[in-house]
Design a protein around this motif. Structure first.
Motif, PDB file in Angstrom:
ATOM      1  N   LYS A  56     -32.337  37.750   6.109  1.00  0.00           N
ATOM      2  CA  LYS A  56     -33.674  37.775   6.674  1.00  0.00           C
ATOM      3  C   LYS A  56     -34.667  37.094   5.352  1.00  0.00           C
ATOM      4  CE  LYS A  56     -33.037  42.194   8.732  1.00  0.00           C
ATOM      5  NZ  LYS A  56     -33.143  42.411  10.074  1.00  0.00           N
ATOM      6  N   GLN A  57     -33.959  36.957   4.310  1.00  0.00           N
ATOM      7  CA  GLN A  57     -34.737  36.239   3.102  1.00  0.00           C
ATOM      8  C   GLN A  57     -35.099  34.734   3.657  1.00  0.00           C
ATOM      9  OE1 GLN A  57     -32.721  37.608   0.187  1.00  0.00           O
ATOM     10  NE2 GLN A  57     -31.172  36.313   0.398  1.00  0.00           N
ATOM     11  N   ARG A 101     -33.179  47.799   0.028  1.00  0.00           N
ATOM     12  CA  ARG A 101     -33.781  46.408  -0.203  1.00  0.00           C
ATOM     13  C   ARG A 101     -32.983  45.117   0.035  1.00  0.00           C
ATOM     14  NH1 ARG A 101     -35.308  49.475  -5.008  1.00  0.00           N
ATOM     15  NH2 ARG A 101     -33.664  48.123  -6.337  1.00  0.00           N
ATOM     16  N   ILE A 102     -31.593  45.550  -0.021  1.00  0.00           N
ATOM     17  CA  ILE A 102     -30.762  44.265   0.260  1.00  0.00           C
ATOM     18  C   ILE A 102     -30.751  44.173   1.927  1.00  0.00           C
ATOM     19  CG2 ILE A 102     -28.228  43.752   0.468  1.00  0.00           C
ATOM     20  CD1 ILE A 102     -27.896  44.759  -2.542  1.00  0.00           C
ATOM     21  N   ARG A 103     -30.511  45.356   2.713  1.00  0.00           N
ATOM     22  CA  ARG A 103     -30.559  45.494   4.116  1.00  0.00           C
ATOM     23  C   ARG A 103     -31.853  44.673   4.439  1.00  0.00           C
ATOM     24  NH1 ARG A 103     -30.997  50.205   6.770  1.00  0.00           N
ATOM     25  NH2 ARG A 103     -29.872  49.033   8.216  1.00  0.00           N
ATOM     26  N   THR A 107     -27.584  39.124  -1.942  1.00  0.00           N
ATOM     27  CA  THR A 107     -28.335  39.020  -3.194  1.00  0.00           C
ATOM     28  C   THR A 107     -27.837  37.591  -3.682  1.00  0.00           C
ATOM     29  OG1 THR A 107     -26.399  40.439  -4.379  1.00  0.00           O
ATOM     30  CG2 THR A 107     -28.748  41.371  -3.740  1.00  0.00           C
ATOM     31  N   ASN A 108     -26.548  37.139  -3.346  1.00  0.00           N
ATOM     32  CA  ASN A 108     -25.832  36.166  -4.163  1.00  0.00           C
ATOM     33  C   ASN A 108     -26.274  34.813  -3.332  1.00  0.00           C
ATOM     34  OD1 ASN A 108     -24.407  36.797  -1.904  1.00  0.00           O
ATOM     35  ND2 ASN A 108     -22.397  36.193  -2.829  1.00  0.00           N
ATOM     36  N   ARG A 109     -26.885  34.815  -2.087  1.00  0.00           N
ATOM     37  CA  ARG A 109     -27.225  33.570  -1.338  1.00  0.00           C
ATOM     38  C   ARG A 109     -28.496  33.827  -0.679  1.00  0.00           C
ATOM     39  NH1 ARG A 109     -22.834  30.694   1.285  1.00  0.00           N
ATOM     40  NH2 ARG A 109     -24.439  29.544   2.160  1.00  0.00           N
ATOM     41  N   ASN A 110     -29.543  33.248  -1.337  1.00  0.00           N
ATOM     42  CA  ASN A 110     -30.831  33.334  -0.796  1.00  0.00           C
ATOM     43  C   ASN A 110     -31.330  32.675   0.626  1.00  0.00           C
ATOM     44  OD1 ASN A 110     -31.906  34.992  -2.790  1.00  0.00           O
ATOM     45  ND2 ASN A 110     -32.610  33.391  -4.144  1.00  0.00           N
TER      46      ASN A 110
END
Length: 98
Positions: free
Chosen positions: A91-92, A77-79, A84-87
């Motif tokens: 890719k997000q 999910r992270i890949r 997870t600490n910087r939106n």
């Protein structure tokens, strides 16, 4: 269900096999619903690895909910999204990210 993932050798970008090519997003990944489809994806991954296109080739477990692919493992999910600490990174943060 499973999908094929790897890292592109030229830049390390996480990629997923989708319709004959490696895509930078998980959205259109080719799904393997049975052992024959898994073996076909594994052969594609092995060929891409041998051609020095990708590294760290893996089939990963996913669920499809309302047509959206969701990796089961947190690592995947992270890949697929980014840190997870910087939106605002990964890719997000891309303009076309959902």
């Amino acid at each position: 269900m499973k999908i094929l993932t790897a890292n592109r050798l030229t830049d390390g970008e996480a990629v997923w096999y989708a319709g004959g090519a490696w895509a930078e997003t998980i959205d259109s990944s080719e799904l393997a619903a049975d052992k024959a489809a898994e073996e076909r994806l594994e052969a594609i991954g092995a060929a891409s690895l041998a051609a020095n296109e990708v590294v760290d080739v893996n089939l990963i477990d996913v669920d499809v909910v309302d047509g959206v692919i969701h990796p089961l493992r947190l690592r995947e999910r992270i890949r697929a999204a980014g840190p997870t600490n910087r939106n605002d990174l990964g890719k997000q943060a891309r303009p076309n990210a959902a």
